[in-house]
Write a protein that holds these residues in place. Structure first.
Motif, mmCIF file in Angstrom:
data_model
loop_
_atom_site.group_PDB
_atom_site.id
_atom_site.type_symbol
_atom_site.label_atom_id
_atom_site.label_comp_id
_atom_site.label_asym_id
_atom_site.label_seq_id
_atom_site.Cartn_x
_atom_site.Cartn_y
_atom_site.Cartn_z
ATOM 1 N N LYS A 277 0.349 4.104 5.676
ATOM 2 C CA LYS A 277 -1.038 4.345 5.268
ATOM 3 C C LYS A 277 -1.667 5.385 6.179
ATOM 4 N N ASP A 288 -5.216 -8.477 5.659
ATOM 5 C CA ASP A 288 -4.369 -8.493 4.466
ATOM 6 C C ASP A 288 -3.710 -9.862 4.236
ATOM 7 N N ASP A 347 4.425 0.282 0.602
ATOM 8 C CA ASP A 347 3.052 -0.204 0.769
ATOM 9 C C ASP A 347 2.650 -1.162 -0.355
ATOM 10 N N GLU A 349 3.652 -4.070 -0.897
ATOM 11 C CA GLU A 349 4.468 -5.133 -0.288
ATOM 12 C C GLU A 349 3.997 -6.538 -0.659
ATOM 13 N N GLY A 378 -5.926 -1.767 -3.744
ATOM 14 C CA GLY A 378 -7.152 -0.992 -3.548
ATOM 15 C C GLY A 378 -7.809 -0.725 -4.899
#
Ligand code: BES
Ligand code: MN
Ligand code: ZN
Length: 499
Positions: A277, A288, A347, A349, A378
């Motif tokens: 990222k 997260d 990402d 994941e 996102g």
């Protein structure tokens, strides 16, 4: 900032010293006791209200300092609004707003008089909701603030709620306090930095629920390898900190009834892995694990109030790091279900962790329903901002139940679609499925991915990327982590899966 130390109850009667709060509807409507208190002001209340422009509108306050004619230090008049439109959810917000007014007044103790004019419904649950609102509003995360030498120690704030029926209020608060503690646990877990809270440490926090009668099993790398959880393990392999899968079981229902299962994404930190990222804002990725935190907090709430239901919480705990041993874009892994996954972006994941956690939960515990919570995309922020979590479900009945409990708990959801056409987007020539579907409809394709690991059990996925942290401050949440999901899940169990 003053902190809330203790909430206690006593019989409603006129407060005579310290800081007192009375409740008023619009046009200064007061209950009998409150009226008695303010009549000693000999018209002073009406005069002050006129000058300050206070009329009892919802969530407004009038703070009278050292009111002449009274022995009180302060008399705070709190506006309930119109008698007929005070809802249960309003009482929760009222608790938050009154707490803020008391903090502003630097009170260290206060009495709140629950004496309302006719037409306002004042139940024991309303009082408990008020107390919960106050407790949640008072929450701060200051573990790492060192105390300055010579500085005045922070004062605790003690609240005494003067209520018509102390026994009923205490009974109701016993239940609500457990729920509030669950929210606070979730907030603490999300706020805690990732250097302190790794997968192992998080699993230990889950194990602490044993003190409430929750059965907890922690699976380590060895066990997960044996179960062939290569999707979850693939995410974890770039971190020096080993993964964990924590299973929490509350058996409050009839023996043999299929449990309600909650599954949480617990990525203690998401760097993105090799698909790293950008650094701006990456610190937010300590949150997260917001889905796993909500599941853990909900298990706390459900156990604390001894819910008459069988409930299981499963959380997949990993750290997503780039490293010599990290998973690469292009890698293909075989999930526990046997489905092969082509990793196109390391990402993406969370869905890999959930693929194995969902499959495991479904195979091992045969739940009646299964709900996962994850700070997954996102894109859900693009779609809904941070005012609603995204809801996806393969079952209209479960979706309706969730939407209704979302309304009652004040943790809003908005349903988004699933379909065969969206599902096609994640097909790949190289394996059964790929872990990203590109830019468009990113939250939907993520949900479609999860659905590939769900059989015919009624299932819902809540994308909480916008609501678990960084949401706007409100009446009952002033910090970064909101604890979103705890009250919703608890409410769902209470509304539909108990008794
Ligand atoms: N944890 C993130 C999603 C996220 C973003 C949560 C912002 C909270 C705030 C997730 O693991 C992720 O990185 N998702 C990617 C998926 C993409 C690579 C397909 C995303 O949303 O960009
Ligand atoms: Mn990610
Ligand atoms: Zn993530």
């Amino acid at each position: 900032m003053t902190k809330l130390a203790k909430i206690s109850f006593s019989k409603a009667g006129a407060p005579t010293k310290g800081v007192a709060v009375v409740l008023a509807t619009e046009k200064l409507g007061l209950g009998n006791i409150a009226h008695e208190v303010t009549s000693a002001l000999e018209g002073g209340l009406e005069r002050a209200a006129g000058i300050a422009g206070f009329s009892g509108k919802k969530k407004t306050t009038l703070d009278l300092v050292a009111p002449a004619g009274l022995t009180l230090d302060r008399l705070i008049v709190f506006g309930l609004g119109k008698a007929e439109d005070v809802s249960l959810g309003d009482w929760r917000a009222f608790g938050g707003v009154v707490l803020a007014a008391l903090q502003k007044a630097k009170a260290d103790a206060a009495e709140i008089l629950f004496d309302v004019p006719e037409g306002v419904e004042l139940t024991a649950s309303a009082i408990a909701e008020f107390a919960m609102g106050a407790k949640l509003r008072a929450y701060t995360f200051d573990t790492y603030k060192s105390k300055k030498k010579g500085a005045e120690p922070e004062k605790d704030l003690k609240l005494t709620l003067k209520v018509p029926d102390t026994k009923a209020a205490r009974k109701s608060w016993n239940v609500s306090e457990g729920i509030a503690d669950g929210v606070i646990l979730a907030r603490d877990l999300v706020n805690e930095p990732a250097n302190v809270l790794g997968p192992v440490e998080f699993a230990k926090k889950a194990a602490e629920l044993q003190s409430l009668g929750v059965e907890v099993d922690i699976l380590g790398e060895k066990e997960m390898k044996k179960l062939k959880m290569a999707a979850l393990l693939g995410v974890a392999q770039g971190s020096v900190r080993p993964p964990r899968l924590a299973v929490m079981r509350w058996n409050g229902g009839k023996k043999g009834t299929a449990p309600v299962a909650f599954v949480g994404k617990g990525v203690v930190f998401d760097t993105g892995g090799i698909s790293i990222k950008p650094s701006g804002g990456m610190e937010d990725m300590k949150g997260d694990m917001g889905g796993a935190a909500a599941v853990t907090g909900a298990m706390h709430a459900i156990a604390a109030r001894k819910a008459k239901a069988n409930v299981i919480g499963v959380i997949g705990l990993v750290e997503n790091m780039p490293d010599g041993n990290a998973q690469r874009p292009g890698d293909i892994v075989t999930a526990m279900s046997g489905t092969t996954i082509e990793i196109l972006n390391t990402d993406a994941e969370g869905r890999l962790v959930l693929a194995d956690a969902l499959w495991y939960t479904q195979q091992k515990y045969k739940p009646a329903i299964m709900i996962d919570l994850a700070t997954l995309t996102g894109a859900v922020l693009v779609a809904l901002g941070n005012l609603n979590a995204g809801l996806f479900s393969n079952d209209d009945d479960l979706a309706e139940k969730l939407l209704s409990s979302a309304g009652t708990s004040g943790e809003p959801l908005w349903r988004l679609p699933l379909s065969k056409e969206y599902d096609k987007i994640i097909d790949t020539p190289n394996a059964d499925v790929k872990n990203t579907g590109g830019r468009w409809a990113g939250s939907v394709t993520a949900a479609q991915f999860l659905q590939r690991f769900v059989n015919d059990v009624p299932w819902a996925h809540l994308d909480v990327a916008g609501t678990a942290f960084g949401a706007p401050k409100d009446d009952i949440s002033q910090g970064w982590a909101s604890g979103y999901g705890v009250r919703l899940l608890n409410q769902l169990v209470a509304d539909h899966y108990e008794g």
